[in-house]
Structures are given as C-alpha cells and as structure tokens.
Motif scaffolding. Structure first.
Motif, PDB file in Angstrom:
ATOM      1  N   THR A   1       9.159   0.188  16.031  1.00 29.60           N
ATOM      2  CA  THR A   1       8.901  -0.503  17.294  1.00 29.60           C
ATOM      3  C   THR A   1       7.798  -1.543  17.121  1.00 29.60           C
ATOM      4  N   LEU A   2       7.521  -2.247  18.203  1.00 24.76           N
ATOM      5  CA  LEU A   2       6.464  -3.255  18.181  1.00 24.76           C
ATOM      6  C   LEU A   2       5.119  -2.622  17.833  1.00 24.76           C
ATOM      7  N   LYS A   3       4.895  -1.397  18.276  1.00 24.02           N
ATOM      8  CA  LYS A   3       3.654  -0.698  17.957  1.00 24.02           C
ATOM      9  C   LYS A   3       3.485  -0.547  16.450  1.00 24.02           C
ATOM     10  N   ASP A   4       4.568  -0.227  15.751  1.00 25.01           N
ATOM     11  CA  ASP A   4       4.510  -0.100  14.291  1.00 25.01           C
ATOM     12  C   ASP A   4       4.170  -1.434  13.642  1.00 25.01           C
ATOM     13  N   VAL A   5       4.720  -2.516  14.187  1.00 19.08           N
ATOM     14  CA  VAL A   5       4.462  -3.847  13.637  1.00 19.08           C
ATOM     15  C   VAL A   5       2.990  -4.217  13.803  1.00 19.08           C
ATOM     16  N   VAL A   6       2.456  -4.019  14.992  1.00 19.49           N
ATOM     17  CA  VAL A   6       1.053  -4.350  15.241  1.00 19.49           C
ATOM     18  C   VAL A   6       0.140  -3.509  14.346  1.00 19.49           C
ATOM     19  N   THR A   7       0.517  -2.272  14.091  1.00 12.74           N
ATOM     20  CA  THR A   7      -0.279  -1.386  13.245  1.00 12.74           C
ATOM     21  C   THR A   7      -0.372  -1.913  11.815  1.00 12.74           C
ATOM     22  N   VAL A   8       0.755  -2.354  11.245  1.00  7.29           N
ATOM     23  CA  VAL A   8       0.731  -2.833   9.866  1.00  7.29           C
ATOM     24  C   VAL A   8       0.064  -4.216   9.773  1.00  7.29           C
ATOM     25  N   VAL A   9       0.227  -5.028  10.809  1.00 10.41           N
ATOM     26  CA  VAL A   9      -0.439  -6.332  10.813  1.00 10.41           C
ATOM     27  C   VAL A   9      -1.952  -6.140  10.856  1.00 10.41           C
ATOM     28  N   ARG A  10      -2.392  -5.209  11.677  1.00  6.36           N
ATOM     29  CA  ARG A  10      -3.829  -4.923  11.751  1.00  6.36           C
ATOM     30  C   ARG A  10      -4.364  -4.445  10.404  1.00  6.36           C
ATOM     31  N   ALA A  11      -3.598  -3.644   9.688  1.00  2.34           N
ATOM     32  CA  ALA A  11      -4.011  -3.188   8.359  1.00  2.34           C
ATOM     33  C   ALA A  11      -4.124  -4.361   7.396  1.00  2.34           C
ATOM     34  N   ASP A  12      -3.177  -5.303   7.475  1.00  2.00           N
ATOM     35  CA  ASP A  12      -3.258  -6.509   6.640  1.00  2.00           C
ATOM     36  C   ASP A  12      -4.546  -7.271   6.902  1.00  2.00           C
ATOM     37  N   GLU A  13      -4.886  -7.416   8.179  1.00  2.00           N
ATOM     38  CA  GLU A  13      -6.097  -8.156   8.530  1.00  2.00           C
ATOM     39  C   GLU A  13      -7.345  -7.459   7.982  1.00  2.00           C
ATOM     40  N   ALA A  14      -7.328  -6.146   7.959  1.00  2.00           N
ATOM     41  CA  ALA A  14      -8.464  -5.405   7.406  1.00  2.00           C
ATOM     42  C   ALA A  14      -8.615  -5.676   5.917  1.00  2.00           C
ATOM     43  N   HIS A  15      -7.505  -5.793   5.211  1.00  4.10           N
ATOM     44  CA  HIS A  15      -7.569  -6.112   3.783  1.00  4.10           C
ATOM     45  C   HIS A  15      -8.093  -7.534   3.583  1.00  4.10           C
ATOM     46  N   HIS A  16      -7.638  -8.470   4.398  1.00  2.00           N
ATOM     47  CA  HIS A  16      -8.135  -9.841   4.303  1.00  2.00           C
ATOM     48  C   HIS A  16      -9.633  -9.904   4.599  1.00  2.00           C
ATOM     49  N   ARG A  17     -10.072  -9.102   5.557  1.00  2.00           N
ATOM     50  CA  ARG A  17     -11.501  -9.019   5.866  1.00  2.00           C
ATOM     51  C   ARG A  17     -12.306  -8.637   4.628  1.00  2.00           C
ATOM     52  N   ASP A  18     -11.872  -7.581   3.949  1.00  2.00           N
ATOM     53  CA  ASP A  18     -12.607  -7.087   2.787  1.00  2.00           C
ATOM     54  C   ASP A  18     -12.602  -8.093   1.643  1.00  2.00           C
TER      55      ASP A  18
END
Length: 322
Positions: free
Chosen positions: A280-297
C-alpha cells in the motif's frame, strides 16, 4: 576519407550496440534476462540490437504487413532481449532495470541528528529550517504534492556534486574514491521517488510552475555553494534529508489515522523496492523515508570528512547506501 565517412563504414560493419550497465551496489538485484541467467553486479553486458529503421524496412518488405516496433528509449534502439520480472512477466519499465531494484533497509535509525557545531553547520541548519516555514504554509497537509516538490529538489544535489567531482577528477587526473558514482546514484534514487509520487499525487498547474522556479533557483544556489564549500553543501543536504524524514513521518501518521486514503502502491514502486503485490501507499512512504535516512547519513559523513581536512577522494564512498 573523411571521419564521417569512416564512421559510417564502421557502423555498417559493426552495427549498433546497446550497453546495459549493472549497478555496483551490493543490494542490487540479479538481472533476469529472457534466458533466466544471472549476471554479476559489476559486469557490463553487450546486447546486439538492430536499428528501428531497419526493422521497419524489413517489415515493409515482408508483404507490407504493419508490425509494431518496440522502442525502449528515446535513442530509438530496439531491445533484442526481453527483460523479465521474477514471476516471469515482461519487464515494462525503461527508467530502471531489474538488477537496479533493491529492498530498503527500514531498520535504519530515523532519529539520528547532527548537532551543528561550527559556524557553517549552524548556517546550513538554520537555512534549511527557514525553508520549512513557507513550505508548510503552501502545502498544508497535502503530503502527496509536498513529497513531489521535495523530490524535485532532493534530486538536484547529487547530480551537481557528482558533476563537479567528475570535472575535478578530469582536471586533476585523479580518482574520486567512488564518490562520483555514489552521488549520482543518490540523484537517481531521488528521481525514482519523484516518479513514484507522480503516480500518487496529480500536481496542479501552479505547483508544476513552482517546481520550475524552485529548481532553477536551487540548482544555481547549490552549484555556487558547492564551489564555495563542499562541506557546507553536503551539510545542507544532510539537514534537508532530516526534514524529509520528518515530513514523511507526518505523512505516515495521517495515513495511519485515516486522514489520507491508504491506496494500493503504484506498480513502479512495487518493482523498484521489491514490495509485495498487495503493498500500500503506507509501505511506499516507509521505504522512501528509509532512503532519505541513508542519504542523510551519507551527506553528513561527506561533510565530516571535509571538516577533518580530508578530501572526498581520500575516503571511500559508502556503497549501496540506499
């Protein structure tokens, strides 16, 4: 013999080649060709192809039958080998390949924050914070369109940084420690975020116009900022990613509260992140947020090694950070 004539002769004898490069990321998927053979992640496979014009001419000679020629890119190159999904279905995406997909690391620490210590860090931090206020006013809680705008900006820094490091490598005749590829992969990952949210949110005309204005201003500002201080530029991106994590967290809260419909995930997201078919859309937002955390680091790390008086090329870039 002119160089143009010589080139024509070579092309006639050799034919067109379609170069399909695999990602070096260890999280990249195994490529699935029609034969089902896996190809190592760092290999480059050459696939013989035929020009679209020759295919069309051949079809015309065979009784004038109209045969549709599948062209998989704006170069007009016909894909000779069909790519397949893991379930055997034909791969329909031209913007990424099966071996460029991956499973996001959602276990990453989302609360990590770089405390600004130096003057440049504080300028970067408050610059990003000041940008959040007008964004909140403009988009309110329309997180789909907010994500779309965010990704059009987030995809710029990696491309600018990769381009400038590429030119620097050429000027100085030296290697980059993998940072050029890392930054370009970051830009590509952010662009895929945008392709995904374009399926979720339909931007209005004035939002599209705003993208043009913001991208034009941000690209030039970041370009100048990177020339002035790569440390400062990467720190800005690190703080931008922290804000992105916050925005996606708010997005998830509204999804969980039922304020936003938790619709089915777009097909492009299911294939790109290897999500289950019923995602679902919730799953998509969850993985996108994880990507952003990696970019942050990655960007905070890039800024830190500059702070220590080191060059980007002297510290290897994190591989497979997304």
């Amino acid at each position: 013999m002119s160089s143009r004539m010589a080139g024509s002769i070579v092309l006639r004898h050799v034919g067109l080649r379609n170069f399909t490069a695999a990602s070096i990321s260890p999280v990249a998927a195994r490529p699935l060709l029609a034969s089902g053979d896996g190809v190592p992640a760092v290999m480059v496979r050459l696939l013989s192809t035929s020009p679209a014009s020759e295919a069309a001419a051949k079809a015309a000679k065979e009784g004038g039958e109209k045969k549709e020629v599948a062209i998989n890119s704006y170069w007009g190159i016909v894909q000779s080998n069909k790519l397949l999904r893991e379930d055997g279905a034909e791969w329909k995406w031209t913007c990424f390949r099966p071996w460029e997909t991956y499973t996001a690391d959602t276990s990453i620490d989302l609360t990590r924050h770089h405390v600004p210590k130096t003057l440049l860090d504080k300028i970067a931090y408050w610059t990003v914070k000041s940008l959040r206020f007008p964004t909140d006013i403009f988009f309110q809680r329309r997180y789909g369109c907010r994500a779309m705008m965010l990704e059009t900006v987030a995809a710029v820094p990696g491309m600018v940084g990769g381009m400038l490091l590429h030119l620097r490598s050429l000027r100085r005749f030296e290697q980059s420690g993998g940072w050029i590829r890392a930054l370009l992969e970051e830009a590509e990952n952010e662009r895929m975020h945008l392709m995904t949210f374009m399926e979720v949110a339909k931007p209005r005309w004035y939002e599209r116009a705003l993208v043009l204005a913001v991208q034009g201003v941000f690209f030039n500002a970041y370009f100048l900022g990177y020339l002035f201080s790569p440390k400062f530029a990467h720190r800005v991106v690190g703080y931008l990613e922290e804000e992105a994590i916050h925005s996606y967290t708010e997005y998830l809260r509204d999804l969980e509260a039922g304020k936003i419909d938790n619709v089915s995930a777009p097909a492009i997201a299911i294939d790109y992140w290897r999500l289950p078919a019923n995602a679902t859309l919730k799953d998509v937002v969850t993985v996108v947020r994880a990507d952003e955390a990696h970019h942050r680091d990655v960007n905070h790390f890039a800024s830190d090694i500059h702070y220590q008086g080191m060059q980007l090329k002297e510290s290897p870039a994190p591989i497979g950070y997304h």
